[in-house]
Design an enzyme around this catalytic site. Structure first.
Site, short mmCIF file in Angstrom:
data_model
loop_
_atom_site.label_atom_id
_atom_site.label_comp_id
_atom_site.label_asym_id
_atom_site.label_seq_id
_atom_site.Cartn_x
_atom_site.Cartn_y
_atom_site.Cartn_z
N HIS A 134 0.81 -1.23 0.00
CA HIS A 134 0.00 0.00 0.00
C HIS A 134 0.84 1.28 0.00
O HIS A 134 0.29 2.37 -0.06
CB HIS A 134 -0.94 0.02 1.21
CG HIS A 134 -0.23 0.30 2.51
ND1 HIS A 134 0.54 -0.63 3.15
CD2 HIS A 134 -0.15 1.43 3.25
CE1 HIS A 134 1.04 -0.09 4.24
NE2 HIS A 134 0.66 1.15 4.33
C1 UD1 Z 1 -2.29 5.34 5.92
C2 UD1 Z 1 -1.03 5.90 6.57
C3 UD1 Z 1 0.08 4.86 6.46
C4 UD1 Z 1 -0.36 3.52 7.00
C5 UD1 Z 1 -1.62 3.08 6.31
C6 UD1 Z 1 -2.13 1.78 6.87
C7 UD1 Z 1 -0.63 8.30 6.43
C8 UD1 Z 1 0.17 9.34 5.75
N1 UD1 Z 1 -0.56 7.08 5.89
O1 UD1 Z 1 -2.03 5.18 4.52
O2 UD1 Z 1 1.19 5.30 7.21
O3 UD1 Z 1 0.67 2.57 6.78
O4 UD1 Z 1 -2.62 4.10 6.50
O5 UD1 Z 1 -3.29 1.34 6.22
O6 UD1 Z 1 -1.25 8.58 7.42
N2 UD1 Z 1 -9.40 4.59 1.70
C9 UD1 Z 1 -10.63 4.00 1.65
N3 UD1 Z 1 -11.16 3.53 2.81
C10 UD1 Z 1 -10.53 3.62 4.00
C11 UD1 Z 1 -9.28 4.24 4.05
C12 UD1 Z 1 -8.72 4.72 2.89
O7 UD1 Z 1 -11.23 3.89 0.61
O8 UD1 Z 1 -11.08 3.18 5.03
C13 UD1 Z 1 -8.80 5.11 0.46
C14 UD1 Z 1 -9.18 6.56 0.23
O9 UD1 Z 1 -9.37 6.75 -1.11
C15 UD1 Z 1 -7.95 7.31 0.71
C16 UD1 Z 1 -6.84 6.35 0.33
O10 UD1 Z 1 -7.40 5.04 0.52
O11 UD1 Z 1 -7.82 8.55 0.11
C17 UD1 Z 1 -5.60 6.50 1.16
O12 UD1 Z 1 -5.93 6.55 2.55
P1 UD1 Z 1 -5.02 7.43 3.56
O13 UD1 Z 1 -5.56 7.31 4.93
O14 UD1 Z 1 -4.82 8.78 3.00
O15 UD1 Z 1 -3.60 6.73 3.47
P2 UD1 Z 1 -3.20 5.18 3.46
O16 UD1 Z 1 -2.59 4.88 2.15
O17 UD1 Z 1 -4.32 4.32 3.93
#
Ligand code: UD1
Length: 362
Positions: free
Chosen positions: A207
């Site tokens: 991821h």
């Molecule tokens: C985040 C953390 C990362 C951690 C990871 C674990 C930051 C900078 N990154 O990354 O350190 O290793 O979580 O999972 O804080 N999304 C969904 N549903 C969800 C969550 C996310 O659809 O429940 C999608 C959304 O489009 C979102 C994207 O995933 O914009 C990325 O989510 P985000 O929380 O920004 O970062 P992660 O890549 O999950």
């Protein structure tokens, strides 16, 4: 009665705070503890399932901030948290890990002169292109209690000029959670349900933006997993960020047919898959630690790690992002060239108890 508020937001935060909540409950006469969930992760299988699996209390506050760019996500968390801190007046804010919610909470608390405890302080990849590295540095610099999981953390904090009195080597609360659920993890029927032979399959997760945001990298990564699936079954639970990129880059057709693709799994099922895997291939931070505790071989597809103890004493192989090297190392491991590992110091299931004791005493 002192009021403690823990702020969590993303999947890896939940298993780090669950044992802290439990440990603080033992001091119910001295302190009250509440959880605030920012909503950075919002899907049920990225959030609610962990509260259920870990039997954590429902968050007292839910901010519902969701996704977005780093600036907008961090800013929304800060604006909403300020309101919570203003009405709640916590005596201490606890922040675990290194996600955007961690740093946002630490910044708001420090500007409001609320003491901060950072669980998992001091880890450094020395790679400022990782958003987590910025989150770690900023959180540590404003924290008052720095709870460290491994020796490198103590060194890093001292090198950055952090006062020794603030640094506490307590162990790893994520390992507390693993230890506490070990029987359930061993007994889970997930491998049988998925038709897997224990000790004879590969578990893969990806991821990190550097691996999955770019179309070519993501396609190459999936091709590598496809090659390995010619040797062993490969299970690939797909993170929402990775799935979003597969769709946006129209890579659905590039997913090798022989991969076992699932949506993200709950804590017990995922840890059980990890426990019985012959090999785990990942770019996660926490999985490097969990495989080390379980003695399972792990290939980390990253150029660096903020968790060097998993390399020095654990079963982690840091191979970089050259996928030919990843494939070769994987085949070596499947052929029996494995790394013996030990459990790092103080990863003994008691870290949260140490943290609670220090917090209450201080
Ligand atoms: C985040 C953390 C990362 C951690 C990871 C674990 C930051 C900078 N990154 O990354 O350190 O290793 O979580 O999972 O804080 N999304 C969904 N549903 C969800 C969550 C996310 O659809 O429940 C999608 C959304 O489009 C979102 C994207 O995933 O914009 C990325 O989510 P985000 O929380 O920004 O970062 P992660 O890549 O999950």
């Amino acid at each position: 009665m002192k009021k403690i508020l823990s702020v969590v937001g993303a999947r890896p935060n939940f298993m780090k705070i669950a044992p802290v909540d439990k440990a603080l409950r033992r001091y119910g006469r001295e302190v009250s503890h509440k959880i605030c969930h920012t909503g950075q992760h919002f899907d049920d299988f990225m959030s609610k399932i962990f509260f259920d699996d870990l039997k954590m209390p429902r968050p007292a506050f839910y901010l519902g901030v969701g996704g977005g760019s780093h600036a907008s996500q961090t800013a929304r968390i800060m604006l909403e948290l300020e309101k919570v801190f203003e009405t709640e007046h916590p005596d201490l804010v606890i922040v675990p890990g290194d996600v955007n919610s961690t740093m946002a909470a630490a910044l708001v608390a420090s500007k409001m002169s609320i003491p901060i405890a950072h669980v998992e302080a001091g880890l450094r990849s020395f790679d400022k292109t990782m958003p987590e590295e910025i989150n770690r540095i900023v959180t540590d610099v404003v924290s008052d209690y720095l709870f460290v999981t491994e020796h490198s953390g103590i060194r890093n904090l001292r090198d950055e000029g952090i006062d020794n009195d603030k640094i506490f080597f307590v162990g790893n609360t994520m390992i507390d959670t693993l230890e506490a659920h070990y029987d359930l993890i061993e007994a889970s029927p997930v491998t049988a349900n998925m038709g897997l032979t224990q000790g004879k399959y590969i578990l893969a997760t990806f991821h990190r933006p550097t691996n999955v945001d770019d179309k070519e990298s993501l396609a190459a990564l999936m091709a590598t997993l496809g090659h390995l699936a010619g040797h062993r079954k490969v299970v690939f639970p797909v993170h929402p960020r990775t799935m979003k990129n597969i769709r946006e880059h129209e890579l659905e057709k590039a997913i090798p047919r022989n991969l076992i693709i699932t949506q993200p799994l709950g804590y017990i099922e995922f840890l059980s898959l990890m426990r019985y895997a012959e090999l785990v291939i990942t770019d996660s931070g926490g999985i490097q630690e969990e495989t080390t505790y379980l003695g399972v071989q792990c290939i980390t597809v990253r150029k660096n790690t903020e968790r060097p103890v998993t390399i020095d004493v654990g079963t982690n192989h840091l191979v970089g992002t050259d996928l030919e090297k990843v494939e070769k190392t994987a085949l070596d491991i499947l052929g029996g060239i494995t790394k013996p590992g030990r459990i790092p110091e103080l990863w003994d299931g008691k870290a949260a108890r140490r943290i609670a004791e220090i917090i209450v005493e201080e």
